[in-house]
Enzyme design. Structure first.
Site, PDB file in Angstrom:
ATOM      1  N   LYS A 195      40.692 104.221 -51.630  1.00 36.67           N
ATOM      2  CA  LYS A 195      40.606 102.779 -51.924  1.00 36.67           C
ATOM      3  C   LYS A 195      39.326 102.502 -52.687  1.00 36.67           C
ATOM      4  O   LYS A 195      38.242 102.508 -52.126  1.00 36.67           O
ATOM      5  CB  LYS A 195      40.643 101.935 -50.649  1.00 36.67           C
ATOM      6  CG  LYS A 195      41.197 100.582 -50.985  1.00 36.67           C
ATOM      7  CD  LYS A 195      40.552  99.328 -50.538  1.00 36.67           C
ATOM      8  CE  LYS A 195      39.151  98.995 -50.486  1.00 36.67           C
ATOM      9  NZ  LYS A 195      38.696  98.206 -51.655  1.00 36.67           N
ATOM     10  N   GLY A 247      29.507 102.611 -48.171  1.00 34.00           N
ATOM     11  CA  GLY A 247      29.319 101.187 -48.412  1.00 34.00           C
ATOM     12  C   GLY A 247      28.260 100.632 -47.488  1.00 34.00           C
ATOM     13  O   GLY A 247      27.329 101.348 -47.090  1.00 34.00           O
ATOM     14  N   SER A 248      28.427  99.378 -47.119  1.00 34.04           N
ATOM     15  CA  SER A 248      27.391  98.697 -46.348  1.00 34.04           C
ATOM     16  C   SER A 248      27.410  99.128 -44.881  1.00 34.04           C
ATOM     17  O   SER A 248      28.458  99.498 -44.346  1.00 34.04           O
ATOM     18  CB  SER A 248      27.585  97.192 -46.441  1.00 34.04           C
ATOM     19  OG  SER A 248      28.851  96.844 -45.930  1.00 34.04           O
ATOM     20  N   GLU A 250      27.081  97.195 -42.428  1.00 31.80           N
ATOM     21  CA  GLU A 250      27.889  96.194 -41.729  1.00 31.80           C
ATOM     22  C   GLU A 250      29.375  96.607 -41.691  1.00 31.80           C
ATOM     23  O   GLU A 250      30.005  96.624 -40.623  1.00 31.80           O
ATOM     24  CB  GLU A 250      27.713  94.904 -42.546  1.00 31.80           C
ATOM     25  CG  GLU A 250      28.287  93.673 -42.015  1.00 31.80           C
ATOM     26  CD  GLU A 250      28.225  92.588 -43.115  1.00 31.80           C
ATOM     27  OE1 GLU A 250      27.655  92.814 -44.208  1.00 31.80           O
ATOM     28  OE2 GLU A 250      28.793  91.523 -42.862  1.00 31.80           O
ATOM     29  N   GLY A 252      30.470  99.595 -42.270  1.00 30.39           N
ATOM     30  CA  GLY A 252      30.504 100.881 -41.552  1.00 30.39           C
ATOM     31  C   GLY A 252      30.766 100.681 -40.061  1.00 30.39           C
ATOM     32  O   GLY A 252      31.553 101.406 -39.445  1.00 30.39           O
ATOM     33  N   GLU A 269      28.731 106.962 -45.132  1.00 25.51           N
ATOM     34  CA  GLU A 269      27.535 107.053 -45.977  1.00 25.51           C
ATOM     35  C   GLU A 269      27.150 105.603 -46.241  1.00 25.51           C
ATOM     36  O   GLU A 269      27.827 104.906 -46.988  1.00 25.51           O
ATOM     37  CB  GLU A 269      27.869 107.828 -47.248  1.00 25.51           C
ATOM     38  CG  GLU A 269      26.645 108.386 -47.922  1.00 25.51           C
ATOM     39  CD  GLU A 269      26.119 107.452 -48.969  1.00 25.51           C
ATOM     40  OE1 GLU A 269      25.239 106.620 -48.609  1.00 25.51           O
ATOM     41  OE2 GLU A 269      26.556 107.525 -50.117  1.00 25.51           O
ATOM     42  N   CYS A 303      22.221 103.607 -53.143  1.00 30.91           N
ATOM     43  CA  CYS A 303      21.969 103.638 -51.695  1.00 30.91           C
ATOM     44  C   CYS A 303      20.626 104.311 -51.401  1.00 30.91           C
ATOM     45  O   CYS A 303      20.030 104.046 -50.371  1.00 30.91           O
ATOM     46  CB  CYS A 303      23.116 104.324 -50.984  1.00 30.91           C
ATOM     47  SG  CYS A 303      23.595 105.861 -51.751  1.00 30.91           S
ATOM     48  N   GLU A 399      18.181  96.122 -46.872  1.00 28.75           N
ATOM     49  CA  GLU A 399      18.598  96.712 -48.148  1.00 28.75           C
ATOM     50  C   GLU A 399      18.938  95.596 -49.134  1.00 28.75           C
ATOM     51  O   GLU A 399      19.737  94.709 -48.826  1.00 28.75           O
ATOM     52  CB  GLU A 399      19.829  97.600 -47.926  1.00 28.75           C
ATOM     53  CG  GLU A 399      20.311  98.243 -49.205  1.00 28.75           C
ATOM     54  CD  GLU A 399      21.435  99.251 -48.986  1.00 28.75           C
ATOM     55  OE1 GLU A 399      22.442  98.898 -48.341  1.00 28.75           O
ATOM     56  OE2 GLU A 399      21.305 100.394 -49.468  1.00 28.75           O
TER      57      GLU A 399
HETATM   58  P1  NAP Z   1      31.189  96.849 -48.701  1.00 31.93           P
HETATM   59  O1  NAP Z   1      31.815  95.561 -48.354  1.00 31.93           O
HETATM   60  O2  NAP Z   1      30.674  97.724 -47.633  1.00 31.93           O
HETATM   61  O3  NAP Z   1      32.274  97.635 -49.585  1.00 31.93           O
HETATM   62  C1  NAP Z   1      32.468  99.023 -49.622  1.00 31.93           C
HETATM   63  C2  NAP Z   1      33.962  99.343 -49.586  1.00 31.93           C
HETATM   64  O4  NAP Z   1      34.502  98.967 -48.316  1.00 31.93           O
HETATM   65  C3  NAP Z   1      34.776  98.589 -50.608  1.00 31.93           C
HETATM   66  O5  NAP Z   1      35.827  99.409 -51.061  1.00 31.93           O
HETATM   67  C4  NAP Z   1      35.283  97.429 -49.789  1.00 31.93           C
HETATM   68  O6  NAP Z   1      36.401  96.822 -50.319  1.00 31.93           O
HETATM   69  C5  NAP Z   1      35.605  98.093 -48.487  1.00 31.93           C
HETATM   70  N1  NAP Z   1      35.679  97.193 -47.331  1.00 31.93           N
HETATM   71  C6  NAP Z   1      35.179  95.938 -47.183  1.00 31.93           C
HETATM   72  N2  NAP Z   1      35.439  95.463 -45.951  1.00 31.93           N
HETATM   73  C7  NAP Z   1      36.101  96.430 -45.293  1.00 31.93           C
HETATM   74  C8  NAP Z   1      36.626  96.563 -43.976  1.00 31.93           C
HETATM   75  N3  NAP Z   1      36.493  95.593 -43.064  1.00 31.93           N
HETATM   76  N4  NAP Z   1      37.238  97.716 -43.631  1.00 31.93           N
HETATM   77  C9  NAP Z   1      37.353  98.715 -44.517  1.00 31.93           C
HETATM   78  N5  NAP Z   1      36.880  98.660 -45.775  1.00 31.93           N
HETATM   79  C10 NAP Z   1      36.261  97.528 -46.163  1.00 31.93           C
HETATM   80  O7  NAP Z   1      30.038  96.617 -49.723  1.00 31.93           O
HETATM   81  P2  NAP Z   1      29.889  95.380 -50.725  1.00 31.93           P
HETATM   82  O8  NAP Z   1      30.281  94.097 -50.084  1.00 31.93           O
HETATM   83  O9  NAP Z   1      30.604  95.713 -51.947  1.00 31.93           O
HETATM   84  O10 NAP Z   1      28.326  95.404 -50.933  1.00 31.93           O
HETATM   85  C11 NAP Z   1      27.525  94.792 -49.944  1.00 31.93           C
HETATM   86  C12 NAP Z   1      26.272  95.563 -49.701  1.00 31.93           C
HETATM   87  O11 NAP Z   1      26.617  96.863 -49.261  1.00 31.93           O
HETATM   88  C13 NAP Z   1      25.414  95.824 -50.915  1.00 31.93           C
HETATM   89  O12 NAP Z   1      24.597  94.762 -51.233  1.00 31.93           O
HETATM   90  C14 NAP Z   1      24.645  97.012 -50.458  1.00 31.93           C
HETATM   91  O13 NAP Z   1      23.579  96.603 -49.651  1.00 31.93           O
HETATM   92  C15 NAP Z   1      25.632  97.772 -49.627  1.00 31.93           C
HETATM   93  N6  NAP Z   1      26.265  98.870 -50.367  1.00 31.93           N
HETATM   94  C16 NAP Z   1      25.887 100.125 -50.070  1.00 31.93           C
HETATM   95  C17 NAP Z   1      26.449 101.172 -50.768  1.00 31.93           C
HETATM   96  C18 NAP Z   1      26.069 102.589 -50.492  1.00 31.93           C
HETATM   97  O14 NAP Z   1      26.284 103.436 -51.341  1.00 31.93           O
HETATM   98  N7  NAP Z   1      25.553 102.913 -49.342  1.00 31.93           N
HETATM   99  C19 NAP Z   1      27.377 100.947 -51.764  1.00 31.93           C
HETATM  100  C20 NAP Z   1      27.769  99.629 -52.031  1.00 31.93           C
HETATM  101  C21 NAP Z   1      27.199  98.616 -51.320  1.00 31.93           C
HETATM  102  P3  NAP Z   1      36.196  95.624 -51.384  1.00 31.93           P
HETATM  103  O15 NAP Z   1      35.045  95.958 -52.240  1.00 31.93           O
HETATM  104  O16 NAP Z   1      37.445  95.663 -52.098  1.00 31.93           O
HETATM  105  O17 NAP Z   1      35.961  94.407 -50.548  1.00 31.93           O
END
Ligand code: NAP
Ligand code: MG
Length: 496
Positions: A195, A247-248, A250, A252, A269, A303, A399
């Protein structure tokens, strides 16, 4: 401003992509028929509308991945060497499409085309090339028994694929994150549902097309484009054996809760707030360039961004002025402009988040160098240095995921380590010094999954990557990644 690509070329590359989801080797619409738009963050224009995958589509994709994993399926029967060749071929096809991928990454994410072409795309290809070799090198052991007659019992272990995997990725390195996930899954002989992030689905669609061309049997790689709800459906699905998430922190935590239903295996991660320690005996020019790269690379949407800069007092002014000077020289603009060093943030939401943190730093008393919006269209923000920071400031603790570094001085080696480790995160860290003993001591004491010495952002398919503390569970890349995707089976035979 002259862009490296004209509109017809952009239309040719974007227009030739499937906008559908890859399920069981077919490009299909979402069950609901709905679509969503993906936007170019440099222009705010819609690039394409892609299928809006939801729970019903996740179900179909999981069924396909399960069927492809069944005993006797083409994938399970395939000689391991053949599996390796397909993975290698996928790496070759990525390189053959280097320009198209770099263009898609720049359009969809905003990053400079030159960066995508030099880093994201070749590293993705290298990941598949590296992983292809592992397909034939996954071995168990013959194990001498401890409490029994060694002539009587023959015991050995088999390493077997964990099964159907769900892989949920973010938008900061769309193709590369897909590669980090899919490469080891294929080498291990698992099947997967990927995804991509809602902000950046396009390069995954091209990758799916090339995976089919490379000879992957239907159902081995499925791609469901959609929002967080599709990710949530995957994380909760009872027929998924393992979920890997980047991803985030939160989200995670949500993944861990969702995975509890069938106790699927989980790797994560997550975020970081990586400390960068510059000692006075460092090569100062190298430390300045390295510290600027640590935070400003990829718009700070990394990240492992070196977002907490700690500099020994006697060189603090020199280093911080140097980093601020480098920041002022970074040309922020459309990623397709050859002069651009830094593109826009990925979305309006991310722009709001990053500028919100800059404002919170200002409100809490930090000095802000940079920090302004650039232009009035697109999500551009100037690289930013916060000085006069304290450890309790929100912008120092949380972050930001943007080009914002918080700088602070320190007195001595013994003082800085508790401060550097004073974070819930533990993903990356760095140290700049000419003293090899100090470098080693510091690297040993930093609580982080990766420590860079006199450099930053060096990644390699052979090097394990992942987080301590709330930065995650498990490691990606290297042979360490196979812990995530293999089960160990013990077979004991009575020979008497
Ligand atoms: P995110 O919400 O954690 O998104 C990461 C992935 O998870 C996306 O594919 C997202 O889908 C999906 N997702 C969202 N809610 C989910 C759920 N409840 N269950 C399963 N999967 C879900 O990150 P973001 O909102 O795009 O970014 C927010 C913050 O996350 C950033 O500002 C940054 O601090 C952090 N981040 C960290 C990393 C890293 O590499 N560690 C990467 C990106 C962001 P959708 O995008 O389609 O909603
Ligand atoms: Mg999100």
């Amino acid at each position: 401003m002259t862009l490296a690509f004209d509109e017809p070329r952009i239309q040719e590359v974007v227009g030739s992509l499937s906008r559908k989801m890859l399920i069981n080797g077919e490009w299909v619409d979402s069950a609901s028929g709905r679509t969503f738009d993906t936007v170019n963050p440099a222009t705010e224009d819609v690039l394409a509308s892609v299928a809006h995958g939801e729970a019903a589509d996740v179900d179909a994709a999981v069924r396909a991945a399960r069927a492809a994993f069944e005993d006797g399926s083409p994938w399970r029967k395939m000689p391991h060497g053949q599996r390796g060749k397909i993975i290698h071929k996928l790496g070759d096809l990525i390189l053959e499409h280097l320009d198209d991928f770099a263009l898609l990454e720049s359009l969809d994410n905003g990053k400079p085309y030159s960066v995508a072409k030099a880093a994201d795309v070749p590293l993705a290809a290298d990941l598949f090339h590296y992983m292809s070799g592992w397909a034939t090198k996954i071995e168990g052991n013959t194990v001498p028994v401890s409490a029994w007659d060694p002539d009587q019992y023959l015991a050995f272990t088999l390493r077997e694929p964990v099964g159907v995997c769900a892989q949920i990725i973010p938008w900061n390195f769309p193709l590369l994150m897909a590669a980090w996930k899919i490469g080891p899954v294929l080498a291990a002989g698992c099947t997967t549902i990927l995804k991509p992030a809602e902000q950046t689905p396009l390069s995954a669609l091209l990758l799916g097309e090339l995976a089919m061309q490379a000879g992957l049997p239907p159902g081995v790689l499925n791609i469901v484009t959609g929002f967080g709800e599709a990710g949530a459906a995957l994380a909760a699905h009872r027929d998924v054996d393992k979920v890997a998430f980047t991803g985030s922190t939160e989200v995670g935590r949500e993944i861990v809760k969702a995975a509890a239903g069938n106790l699927k295996k989980v790797t994560l991660e997550l975020g970081g707030k990586s400390p960068n320690v510059v000692y006075a005996d460092a090569d100062i020019d190298k430390a300045i360039a390295g510290s600027a790269h640590a935070i400003f690379f990829n718009q700070g949407e990394c990240c492992v961004a070196g977002s907490r800069l700690y500099v020994e007092e006697s060189v603090y002014d020199q280093v911080v002025e140097g980093v601020a000077e480098q920041a002022s020289q970074i040309k922020v603009g459309n990623g397709l402009d050859p002069d651009t060093n830094m593109g826009p943030l990925v979305s309006a939401e991310q722009f709001e988040r990053v500028t919100g943190y800059i404002n919170s730093g200002r409100d809490e008393g930090a000095n802000i160098i940079g920090g302004d919006r650039v232009g009035d269209r697109g999500y551009f923000v100037a690289p930013t240095v916060l000085t006069g920071t304290r450890e309790d400031m929100k912008a120092v603790r949380e972050e930001i995921f943007g080009p914002v570094v918080a700088a602070a001085p320190f007195n001595a080696e013994r003082d800085i380590l508790p401060t550097a480790n004073n974070s819930n995160f533990g993903l990356g860290a760095g140290v700049f010094t000419r003293d090899v003993s100090k470098a080693y001591r510091t690297a040993r004491r930093l609580r982080a999954g990766t420590v860079w010495v006199n450099t930053w952002n060096v990644f390699d398919a052979s090097l394990p990557f992942g987080g301590y503390k709330e930065s995650g569970w498990g490691r990606e890349m290297g042979h360490a990644v196979f812990t995530n995707y293999l089960e160990t089976k013990t077979v004991i035979t009575d020979l008497s």
